[in-house]
Design a protein around this motif. Sequence first.
Motif, PDB file in Angstrom:
ATOM      1  N   ASN A 166       0.844  -1.187   0.000  1.00 52.26           N
ATOM      2  CA  ASN A 166       0.000   0.000   0.000  1.00 52.26           C
ATOM      3  C   ASN A 166       0.887   1.247   0.000  1.00 52.26           C
ATOM      4  OD1 ASN A 166      -1.992   1.871   0.270  1.00 52.26           O
ATOM      5  ND2 ASN A 166      -2.672   1.224   2.294  1.00 52.26           N
ATOM      6  N   PRO A 167       1.356   1.699  -1.167  1.00 51.24           N
ATOM      7  CA  PRO A 167       2.252   2.860  -1.204  1.00 51.24           C
ATOM      8  C   PRO A 167       1.581   4.153  -0.740  1.00 51.24           C
ATOM      9  CG  PRO A 167       1.808   2.058  -3.424  1.00 51.24           C
ATOM     10  CD  PRO A 167       1.160   1.108  -2.480  1.00 51.24           C
ATOM     11  N   GLU A 168       0.264   4.287  -0.948  1.00 48.34           N
ATOM     12  CA  GLU A 168      -0.427   5.497  -0.493  1.00 48.34           C
ATOM     13  C   GLU A 168      -0.410   5.576   1.031  1.00 48.34           C
ATOM     14  OE1 GLU A 168      -2.029   3.327  -2.633  1.00 48.34           O
ATOM     15  OE2 GLU A 168      -1.659   4.455  -4.467  1.00 48.34           O
ATOM     16  N   GLY A 169      -0.586   4.442   1.691  1.00 49.74           N
ATOM     17  CA  GLY A 169      -0.551   4.407   3.149  1.00 49.74           C
ATOM     18  C   GLY A 169       0.824   4.776   3.688  1.00 49.74           C
ATOM     19  N   VAL A 170       1.843   4.301   3.018  1.00 50.90           N
ATOM     20  CA  VAL A 170       3.214   4.627   3.429  1.00 50.90           C
ATOM     21  C   VAL A 170       3.451   6.129   3.293  1.00 50.90           C
ATOM     22  CG1 VAL A 170       5.650   4.283   2.862  1.00 50.90           C
ATOM     23  CG2 VAL A 170       4.092   2.347   2.859  1.00 50.90           C
ATOM     24  N   GLU A 171       2.962   6.700   2.199  1.00 49.89           N
ATOM     25  CA  GLU A 171       3.135   8.140   1.973  1.00 49.89           C
ATOM     26  C   GLU A 171       2.389   8.947   3.037  1.00 49.89           C
ATOM     27  OE1 GLU A 171       4.865  11.299   0.102  1.00 49.89           O
ATOM     28  OE2 GLU A 171       5.190   9.187  -0.290  1.00 49.89           O
ATOM     29  N   ARG A 172       1.170   8.530   3.376  1.00 50.49           N
ATOM     30  CA  ARG A 172       0.412   9.227   4.430  1.00 50.49           C
ATOM     31  C   ARG A 172       1.135   9.148   5.765  1.00 50.49           C
ATOM     32  NH1 ARG A 172      -4.255   6.695   2.074  1.00 50.49           N
ATOM     33  NH2 ARG A 172      -3.989   5.050   3.611  1.00 50.49           N
ATOM     34  N   LYS A 173       1.685   7.968   6.087  1.00 50.85           N
ATOM     35  CA  LYS A 173       2.419   7.799   7.347  1.00 50.85           C
ATOM     36  C   LYS A 173       3.629   8.708   7.403  1.00 50.85           C
ATOM     37  CE  LYS A 173       1.789   3.256   9.153  1.00 50.85           C
ATOM     38  NZ  LYS A 173       2.287   1.911   9.297  1.00 50.85           N
ATOM     39  N   ARG A 174       4.354   8.782   6.277  1.00 48.42           N
ATOM     40  CA  ARG A 174       5.551   9.616   6.225  1.00 48.42           C
ATOM     41  C   ARG A 174       5.204  11.084   6.427  1.00 48.42           C
ATOM     42  NH1 ARG A 174       7.965  12.813   2.882  1.00 48.42           N
ATOM     43  NH2 ARG A 174       6.504  12.446   1.204  1.00 48.42           N
ATOM     44  N   LYS A 175       4.123  11.549   5.771  1.00 43.21           N
ATOM     45  CA  LYS A 175       3.709  12.945   5.923  1.00 43.21           C
ATOM     46  C   LYS A 175       3.250  13.231   7.338  1.00 43.21           C
ATOM     47  CE  LYS A 175       2.503  13.908   1.159  1.00 43.21           C
ATOM     48  NZ  LYS A 175       1.453  14.304   0.220  1.00 43.21           N
ATOM     49  N   LYS A 176       2.538  12.292   7.941  1.00 43.24           N
ATOM     50  CA  LYS A 176       2.079  12.472   9.322  1.00 43.24           C
ATOM     51  C   LYS A 176       3.276  12.556  10.274  1.00 43.24           C
ATOM     52  CE  LYS A 176      -1.067  10.517  12.703  1.00 43.24           C
ATOM     53  NZ  LYS A 176      -2.014   9.424  12.992  1.00 43.24           N
ATOM     54  N   GLN A 177       4.267  11.697  10.059  1.00 37.33           N
ATOM     55  CA  GLN A 177       5.468  11.722  10.887  1.00 37.33           C
ATOM     56  C   GLN A 177       6.213  13.048  10.741  1.00 37.33           C
ATOM     57  OE1 GLN A 177       6.272   9.456  13.091  1.00 37.33           O
ATOM     58  NE2 GLN A 177       8.087  10.568  13.742  1.00 37.33           N
ATOM     59  N   GLU A 178       6.287  13.572   9.519  1.00 38.61           N
ATOM     60  CA  GLU A 178       6.939  14.866   9.301  1.00 38.61           C
ATOM     61  C   GLU A 178       6.183  15.981  10.017  1.00 38.61           C
ATOM     62  OE1 GLU A 178       7.229  15.387   5.098  1.00 38.61           O
ATOM     63  OE2 GLU A 178       8.933  14.026   4.897  1.00 38.61           O
ATOM     64  N   GLU A 179       4.850  15.920  10.000  1.00 36.07           N
ATOM     65  CA  GLU A 179       4.050  16.924  10.709  1.00 36.07           C
ATOM     66  C   GLU A 179       4.320  16.873  12.198  1.00 36.07           C
ATOM     67  OE1 GLU A 179      -0.168  17.095  10.156  1.00 36.07           O
ATOM     68  OE2 GLU A 179       0.035  17.118   7.982  1.00 36.07           O
ATOM     69  N   ILE A 180       4.367  15.668  12.746  1.00 34.85           N
ATOM     70  CA  ILE A 180       4.623  15.512  14.184  1.00 34.85           C
ATOM     71  C   ILE A 180       5.983  16.078  14.542  1.00 34.85           C
ATOM     72  CG2 ILE A 180       5.058  13.789  15.980  1.00 34.85           C
ATOM     73  CD1 ILE A 180       2.865  12.074  14.633  1.00 34.85           C
ATOM     74  N   GLU A 181       7.000  15.756  13.739  1.00 30.97           N
ATOM     75  CA  GLU A 181       8.344  16.275  14.008  1.00 30.97           C
ATOM     76  C   GLU A 181       8.377  17.795  13.900  1.00 30.97           C
ATOM     77  OE1 GLU A 181      10.895  14.276  11.288  1.00 30.97           O
ATOM     78  OE2 GLU A 181      10.766  12.362  12.342  1.00 30.97           O
ATOM     79  N   LYS A 182       7.654  18.333  12.942  1.00 33.42           N
ATOM     80  CA  LYS A 182       7.619  19.784  12.765  1.00 33.42           C
ATOM     81  C   LYS A 182       6.971  20.466  13.968  1.00 33.42           C
ATOM     82  CE  LYS A 182       6.012  23.313   9.544  1.00 33.42           C
ATOM     83  NZ  LYS A 182       5.260  23.569   8.315  1.00 33.42           N
ATOM     84  N   THR A 183       5.860  19.924  14.448  1.00 32.78           N
ATOM     85  CA  THR A 183       5.203  20.526  15.620  1.00 32.78           C
ATOM     86  C   THR A 183       6.063  20.390  16.863  1.00 32.78           C
ATOM     87  OG1 THR A 183       3.956  18.483  15.991  1.00 32.78           O
ATOM     88  CG2 THR A 183       2.859  20.231  14.749  1.00 32.78           C
ATOM     89  N   GLU A 184       6.787  19.288  16.996  1.00 28.96           N
ATOM     90  CA  GLU A 184       7.690  19.124  18.139  1.00 28.96           C
ATOM     91  C   GLU A 184       8.821  20.142  18.100  1.00 28.96           C
ATOM     92  OE1 GLU A 184       8.975  15.094  18.074  1.00 28.96           O
ATOM     93  OE2 GLU A 184       7.120  14.343  18.970  1.00 28.96           O
TER      94      GLU A 184
END
Length: 81
Positions: free
Chosen positions: A46-64
């Motif tokens: 599921n490449p779309e799921g992987v892409e969503r996870k990566r973007k979510k992780q980047e958002e979390i790191e950015k807010t931190e």
Amino acid sequence: MGMCLSCLGGAGEDGVVTPDPETRRRQLAEAAEKRQKETAYRGVKNPEGVERKRKKQEEIEKTEMTTSGSGGGGGLKWQVG
């Protein structure tokens, strides 16, 4: 056998026509992007799921980073007593 095609009149026009350089450049760029995507997601169901996870992780790191940079304390609290 290819030598006699030129004497048949018009048979030589059925050959492969190369597109103009700009079209060819665009096609090559699209093909390169497609190959990169295929290589990046090789073995992933599921490449779309992987892409969503990566973007979510980047958002979390950015807010931190913004929270810890503005004097948030990094999430650790000192307790005395």
